[in-house]
Design a protein around this motif. Structure first.
Motif, short mmCIF file in Angstrom:
data_model
loop_
_atom_site.label_atom_id
_atom_site.label_comp_id
_atom_site.label_asym_id
_atom_site.label_seq_id
_atom_site.Cartn_x
_atom_site.Cartn_y
_atom_site.Cartn_z
N VAL A 163 38.71 82.50 37.01
CA VAL A 163 38.49 81.05 36.99
C VAL A 163 39.52 80.33 37.86
O VAL A 163 39.22 79.30 38.47
CB VAL A 163 38.47 80.52 35.55
CG1 VAL A 163 39.87 80.37 34.97
CG2 VAL A 163 37.73 79.19 35.45
N VAL A 164 40.74 80.86 37.96
CA VAL A 164 41.74 80.29 38.87
C VAL A 164 41.26 80.40 40.31
O VAL A 164 41.33 79.42 41.09
CB VAL A 164 43.10 81.00 38.69
CG1 VAL A 164 44.07 80.62 39.82
CG2 VAL A 164 43.72 80.64 37.35
N VAL A 165 40.76 81.57 40.69
CA VAL A 165 40.27 81.78 42.06
C VAL A 165 39.06 80.90 42.33
O VAL A 165 38.93 80.29 43.40
CB VAL A 165 39.94 83.26 42.29
CG1 VAL A 165 39.24 83.46 43.63
CG2 VAL A 165 41.21 84.11 42.24
N ALA A 166 38.14 80.81 41.37
CA ALA A 166 36.94 80.00 41.56
C ALA A 166 37.29 78.54 41.77
O ALA A 166 36.72 77.86 42.64
CB ALA A 166 36.01 80.16 40.35
N ALA A 170 36.70 76.47 45.26
CA ALA A 170 35.82 75.30 45.22
C ALA A 170 36.55 74.01 45.58
O ALA A 170 35.93 72.95 45.65
CB ALA A 170 35.20 75.16 43.84
N GLY A 171 37.85 74.10 45.81
CA GLY A 171 38.63 72.91 46.16
C GLY A 171 38.95 72.03 44.97
O GLY A 171 39.23 70.83 45.14
N LEU A 172 38.93 72.60 43.77
CA LEU A 172 39.23 71.84 42.56
C LEU A 172 40.71 71.97 42.20
O LEU A 172 41.42 72.82 42.74
CB LEU A 172 38.37 72.34 41.39
CG LEU A 172 36.86 72.31 41.59
CD1 LEU A 172 36.15 72.89 40.36
CD2 LEU A 172 36.37 70.89 41.88
N VAL A 173 41.15 71.15 41.26
CA VAL A 173 42.51 71.28 40.75
C VAL A 173 42.65 72.60 40.01
O VAL A 173 41.65 73.17 39.54
CB VAL A 173 42.86 70.12 39.80
CG1 VAL A 173 42.85 68.80 40.53
CG2 VAL A 173 41.91 70.09 38.60
#
Length: 273
Positions: A163-166, A170-173
């Motif tokens: 989930v960290v990589v995703a 995705a350019g999210l925080v």
């Protein structure tokens, strides 16, 4: 700015909601889902509608009930009537289609997704990019443990990294960590936060105000880390001015672009002290 402390509070307890809003939490998470008994769902929804009508941007998210529940439609309708400043915290997400459907029902509203199953983990990047309204993605670890049939921390390491990589792809925080359920074990909480920080998490949800200080302290960079980051940025600036291509720090480490980007991130976090 990335929130470091996010405090859950049950929606059927307006007194606790008021206290949470007055606390030091960066974000208050008004819960209509797991923390609220079925017989109190309507009361919790009514409280949220009444208490959250005029709040500053980004301070509050409402965790709605899942789309498969009989409360979901009413939760979404209530949330749609609130100011756009109130974000939607969406549990048990497994498909991009449900994210897009919710985005259409809540146009312009920030969606914060919780992945709580093996299928959700497998689709983490797909979920994170399902709609421009998705602002963050994280894990709901209690349900995920059950789904994966694991007890120890080791069984969640891959899902946490996934989930960290995703989120990053995705350019999210960076994702925030799930709540630490032993509210008395602050040493255990601090150690768990440090482990999460090493994996790339930034911040954590809390279930008690007494956890907020420990969480914030664990995720804020130390004064030494901020000073080292400022040295990186200063040396890069000096090198650019002098037309120098390669730059070495005082400890002999050569700089690269990735180190500069991380240094900026550390300095930004350090300003929250």
């Amino acid at each position: 700015m990335t929130p470091l402390t996010l405090l859950y509070v049950p929606g059927d307890r307006p007194d606790r909601v008021a206290k949470a809003l007055a606390s030091d939490a960066d974000v208050v998470l008004v819960d209509l889902e797991d923390a609220v008994a079925p017989s109190h769902k309507a009361e919790a929804r009514d409280n949220a509608a009444r208490l959250l009508a005029g709040l500053p941007d980004g301070l509050v998210q409402v965790r709605i009930n899942h789309g498969s529940s009989r409360w979901h439609a009413d939760d979404v309708a209530m949330l749609a009537a609130l100011p756009l400043a109130v974000g939607a915290r969406v549990p048990k997400v497994e498909s991009a289609a449900e994210v897009r459907d919710l985005a259409a029902a809540l146009p312009g509203r920030a969606l914060h997704l919780l992945v709580e199953s093996a299928l959700g983990v497998e689709r983490a990047f797909e979920l994170a990019t399902a709609s421009p309204q998705v602002r963050s993605i994280g894990l709901g670890e209690a349900d995920l443990r059950s789904d994966l049939r694991v007890d120890g921390e080791e069984g969640l390491l891959w899902a946490r990294s996934r989930v960290v990589v995703a989120a990053r792809a995705a350019g999210l925080v960076p994702p925030v960590m799930s709540a630490f359920t032993n509210v008395r074990d602050l040493d255990g909480l601090a150690a768990s936060c440090r482990a999460g920080r090493a994996l790339g998490f930034c911040g954590r949800t809390a279930i008690h105000p007494g956890q907020l200080h420990t969480i914030r302290a664990a995720f804020l960079p130390s004064a030494e880390e901020v000073a080292a980051a400022r040295e990186v940025l200063a040396r890069v600036g000096a090198a650019a001015t002098e037309g120098v291509g390669a730059v070495a720090l005082t400890d002999g480490t050569f700089l690269d672009v990735a180190m500069v980007e991380r240094a900026r991130w550390v300095v930004e976090l350090g300003e929250k002290r």
